[in-house]
Scaffold this active site. Structure first.
Site, PDB file in Angstrom:
ATOM      1  N   PHE A   1       1.000  -1.168  -0.152  1.00 35.09           N
ATOM      2  CA  PHE A   1      -0.103   0.053  -0.076  1.00 35.09           C
ATOM      3  C   PHE A   1       0.872   1.239  -0.029  1.00 35.09           C
ATOM      4  CE2 PHE A   1       0.641   0.149   4.558  1.00 35.09           C
ATOM      5  CZ  PHE A   1       0.809   1.392   4.961  1.00 35.09           C
ATOM      6  N   LYS A   2       1.861   1.137   0.614  1.00 35.34           N
ATOM      7  CA  LYS A   2       2.888   2.412   0.600  1.00 35.34           C
ATOM      8  C   LYS A   2       3.314   2.991  -0.638  1.00 35.34           C
ATOM      9  CE  LYS A   2       4.610   1.611   5.176  1.00 35.34           C
ATOM     10  NZ  LYS A   2       4.458   0.037   5.344  1.00 35.34           N
ATOM     11  N   ASP A   3       3.005   2.075  -1.870  1.00 36.47           N
ATOM     12  CA  ASP A   3       3.299   2.880  -3.307  1.00 36.47           C
ATOM     13  C   ASP A   3       2.281   3.960  -3.409  1.00 36.47           C
ATOM     14  OD1 ASP A   3       5.173   1.005  -4.276  1.00 36.47           O
ATOM     15  OD2 ASP A   3       3.475  -0.454  -4.813  1.00 36.47           O
TER      16      ASP A   3
END
Ligand SMILES: *Cc1c(COP(=O)(O)O)cnc(C)c1O
Length: 435
Positions: free
Chosen positions: A106-108
């Site tokens: 999700f950190k993308d």
């Protein structure tokens, strides 16, 4: 929009300065002066909008005063160009799969968005070189490094705890080269985070180098994480399942869940939140006792949540005016040990065929145990299970297919610089980088 610090000594900061600085001078975290409510019409028709359209509407509420519409649109459309599907898992429990971006976590979302927004401000500003320091327990490093790879005027230093990230995670930020340097610290994630924080506070370093942070302390990293809460709601609304929505967030540094709390303030109809922790459950203890007492992190199989002093706790407190009562009314907590995580991952796979990763497993289990009869639960599936290959394969006793994107990273050669965990060594290293 102006930003103030959670420590209240710094106020009236522009978005540009908040993004370029990362952390406020009084060591507090930046908060926007106001959180805009989105119009009812937006929620009435949200199910007809794409992820990018929703993201742009939310981004405009936060950044629209400070970034030209065309530039902001471009940033949104070029960085959020992957799907965020909502997948039914069991009964009224859904998985919001946040792992279809380039590094499969999700950190993308925040990493890519932030790299472009910072790039935008650097171009406007002085064009002086900016050094991004990022501490990672695994996934932040890869998302940030890949987001910033090749971005002109920026050099990224990824600090990671030696031996405590999975081999696949490690190769995602140690094999890139160019403007990315990996620093392997002989310590824990908390040590890495402390080094980064100390560097920002060090006067000598800051007069010689322009330093900023790409951890979720940076508003440009953290605010974009609110986008997908709206998109989850849109997808549920389409199915007529959006009433009594419970959002469950596997949490470490609490950036992700705080972005959800912001979404609620903007009018998103979320009934309540659950913060799912591994054994590092400082937040749960705060909920139970009203006392926040950080302690050293312990390592678990959900390693991206091995955080002993969650940075964004300061934002949660600030958002609720410091009221324990108000926080408890909106958020509940839960904590699982490695055995429970393993049991859940295996059980879910056998019973439903859905493969969780160890972080998502905490979220899924929390909903299994805590979801009420007429509620719909969404847990954030924060990383692809193949990122924790050995762990997951050992639990289910089967091979896990590695997505091609991940295989590409694994072909590269690992390159990193070893450092002890004391600040002087880190500082001396950074000084050698001043040209
Ligand atoms: C970073 C991370 C988390 C924790 O998110 P926070 O915003 O730090 O609470 C959970 N799961 C995975 C896979 C992560 O990479």
């Amino acid at each position: 929009m102006k930003y103030y610090s959670t420590n209240k000594k710094v106020t009236g900061v522009s978005l540009q300065d908040a993004v370029v600085k990362g952390l406020a001078e009084d060591k507090g975290l930046f908060m926007p002066d106001s959180i805009k409510k989105l119009p009812q019409l937006f929620f009435d028709t949200i199910e007809n909008l794409s992820f990018q359209e929703i993201a742009y509407t939310v981004a405009d509420a936060f950044f629209g005063e400070d970034v030209e519409a065309e530039a902001l649109k471009k940033i949104v459309y070029e960085t959020l160009n992957f799907d965020v599907p909502l997948v039914p898992v069991a009964g009224s429990i859904y998985s919001l799969e946040l792992y279809h971006g380039p590094t499969l976590a999700f950190k993308d979302v925040g990493g890519r968005f932030m790299s472009r927004l910072l790039g935008y401000f650097i171009q406007k500003q002085s064009k002086t070189k900016v050094n991004v320091l990022v501490a990672t327990s695994g996934d932040t490093g890869s998302a940030v490094a890949n987001g910033f790879l090749g971005v002109e005027g920026i050099h990224v230093y990824v600090l990671y705890p030696k031996g405590l990230v999975s081999p696949i995670q490690e190769c995602q930020f140690t094999t890139l080269g160019q403007n990315i340097t990996a620093l392997e610290v002989d310590g824990t994630f908390d040590d890495c985070q402390a080094l980064v924080k100390s560097a920002f506070m060090d006067e000598e370093l800051n007069t010689k180098l322009k330093l900023t942070s790409a951890n979720s302390i940076n508003v440009a990293r953290f605010l974009p994480q609110s986008f997908y809460y709206f998109y989850a709601y849109a997808q549920l609304k389409k199915e007529g399942k959006s009433e009594n929505l419970v959002m469950c967030v596997p949490s470490g540094n609490f950036g992700n869940i705080t972005a959800g709390l912001f979404a609620k303030r903007m009018g998103l109809p979320v009934k309540r939140f659950i913060a799912a922790n591994n054994r590092n459950d400082i937040f749960l203890q705060y909920l139970q006792t009203g006392n926040y007492s950080p302690r050293p992190s312990v390592s678990t199989i959900a390693n991206a949540m091995d955080v002993g002093d969650p940075s964004n706790f300061a934002r949660v407190l600030d958002l609720y005016g410091g009221s324990h009562e108000a926080i408890v009314a909106d958020i509940s907590g839960v904590s699982y040990d490695d055995r429970q995580i393993q049991e859940t991952l295996k059980g879910c796979y056998t019973q439903t065929g859905y493969l969780l990763d160890p972080h998502g497993a905490c979220g899924y289990r929390a909903l299994k145990e805590m979801l009420g009869e007429n509620e719909t639960g969404v847990f954030l599936e924060t990383a692809h299970p193949a990122k924790f290959l050995e762990t997951v394969e050992n639990i289910i006793g089967k091979k896990v297919e590695i997505p091609p994107k991940l295989q590409e990273f694994m072909k590269g050669t690992k390159k990193s610089i070893s450092l002890p965990k004391d600040f002087d060594s880190f500082k001396n290293y950074l000084k050698t980088r001043i040209i």
